[in-house]
Design a protein around this motif. Structure first.
Motif: not given
Ligand SMILES: *Cc1c(COP(=O)(O)O)cnc(C)c1O
Length: 373
Positions: A98-105, A122-129, A149-152, A279-283
């Motif tokens: 849904f755009g919520m970051p997974s903690d890859i570190d 990052a299928a649902q997270a284009m543009g997120g940080k 239904g994705k970010a764009i 603050d995540s960019d949720l779709i």
């Protein structure tokens, strides 16, 4: 293609490939990794994720390993993950659901010396940080979906990013063998593009449901999908994507704030946001609903009134009928709970104030009614 160059610039990566979908992107990545590490065959994914992910792994002829989820973050249960890591591990696919970051570190710290590849979904997270860095730049190789239904969206489409020469060379060779879109397929894309533009409002969400060919928001397991180079028509639809992304982000974050406020105002813990990183960019805006009858009531009202509230993935990956045998005896209770309790509220750019008011009213009604019973 111009879209490709713009993506490389924006994400500051060496290689970018444009394909027909997120699952096509993932399949190409997995096949490339298979060539690079022929003695490894295991792929770890979250037990709760999009059904396209296991579809791509099966398509690539690799073995799925599931990991349960964190109780609060829609991320891996990192404790369980650390026990799953072994020398047959080809790659791990963390997803920004849904755009919520997974903690890859955190994931990399667990991997330590293990040379398993991190494939960032990052299928649902284009543009997120995440901590100031763009999602899609954390994996050894990453992919976005440009599906419905994705970010764009370009109706369907996928993007692969990587800085690794060996992975890029392999993907490039595989993609050279893929056939381009057929004329009829492009025609179908054009028709879908027009219908989607007309139907992209929650107030009309009942309409696509009535048209079985559109399957809006539906998630299915099916390893038989096409793998193509992106057509110029799709790349054309992505025109001004950077502007669109920031405009859409603003509107989505405004809508997400409305849902945060709604949940606060309800003064009940029957509905709770899954907001590990506010603050995540949720779709889509995920909400946990403990009471099954309340959840059912909300989803039913949404369907009748076309509110655009949706269930998420209907079951865990091991619950998918075609895959069940692979995971006999294994259980993923947290993932199961997500599949049974989550609903998502729409935040997409076409959600209007009146839609928010309507959804608010219907959720309040559903709460009142289930209490009365
Ligand atoms: C949509 C999605 C995919 C697959 O993308 P498609 O373009 O639909 O093939 C993969 N992973 C996640 C998490 C997704 O949401």
């Amino acid at each position: 293609m111009r879209f490709e160059t713009e993506l490389k610039d924006y994400f500051d990566v060496k290689y970018c490939f444009l394909v027909s979908s997120g699952k096509a992107a993932l399949t190409l990545i997995l096949n490339a990794l298979k060539n690079l590490y022929p003695d490894k065959d295991q792929v770890i994914i979250p037990a709760f994720t999009c059904y396209s992910v296991p579809s791509a792994i099966v398509r690539a002829g690799l073995k799925i390993e599931l990991c349960d989820m964190d109780t609060e973050k829609l991320d891996f249960d990192f404790g369980q993950l650390s026990k799953t890591i072994n020398n047959s591990l080809l790659c791990i696919i963390p997803a920004h659901l849904f755009g919520m970051p997974s903690d890859i570190d955190h994931l990399r710290s667990i991997l330590g010396d293990n040379e398993a590849v991190v494939v960032e979904d990052a299928a649902q997270a284009m543009g997120g940080k995440w901590e100031g860095e763009k999602l899609g730049t954390f994996g050894d190789v990453s992919f976005f979906s440009l599906g419905r239904g994705k970010a764009i969206s370009t109706v369907e489409g996928g993007v692969i990013l990587t800085n690794r020469d060996d992975i890029a060379q392999n993907i490039s060779a595989l993609l050279n063998d893929a056939s381009p879109y057929h004329t009829l397929e492009i025609l179908r894309l054009m028709i879908e593009a027009v219908s989607l533009t007309l139907l992209m409002r929650p107030s009309l969400f009942w309409f696509p449901k009535a048209l079985p060919c559109l399957n809006l928001g539906e998630t299915i397991y099916d390893p038989n999908f096409k793998i193509r180079k992106m057509s110029p028509f799709q790349a054309g639809m992505a025109k001004s994507w950077k502007k669109k992304i920031s405009k859409f982000q603003n509107r989505r974050s405004r809508n997400a704030k409305a849902w945060v406020n709604l949940l606060k105002s309800l003064k009940t813990n029957e509905l709770s946001a899954v907001d590990a990183y506010p603050d995540s960019d949720l779709i889509r805006f995920p909400v946990n609903v403990d009471d099954p009858s309340l959840r059912k009531a909300i989803l039913k009202q949404s369907e009748i009134k076309g509110l655009g509230i949706m269930p998420t993935y209907p079951d865990t990956i091991n619950g998918i009928e075609e895959l069940r045998n692979m995971f006999a005896g294994q259980e993923f209770p947290v993932a199961k709970k997500y599949s049974q309790q989550l609903i998502t509220l729409p935040v997409h750019p076409f959600v209007k104030k009146t839609d928010i008011m309507k959804i608010t009213r219907e959720i309040r009604n559903a709460i009142k009614q289930t209490r009365r019973i």
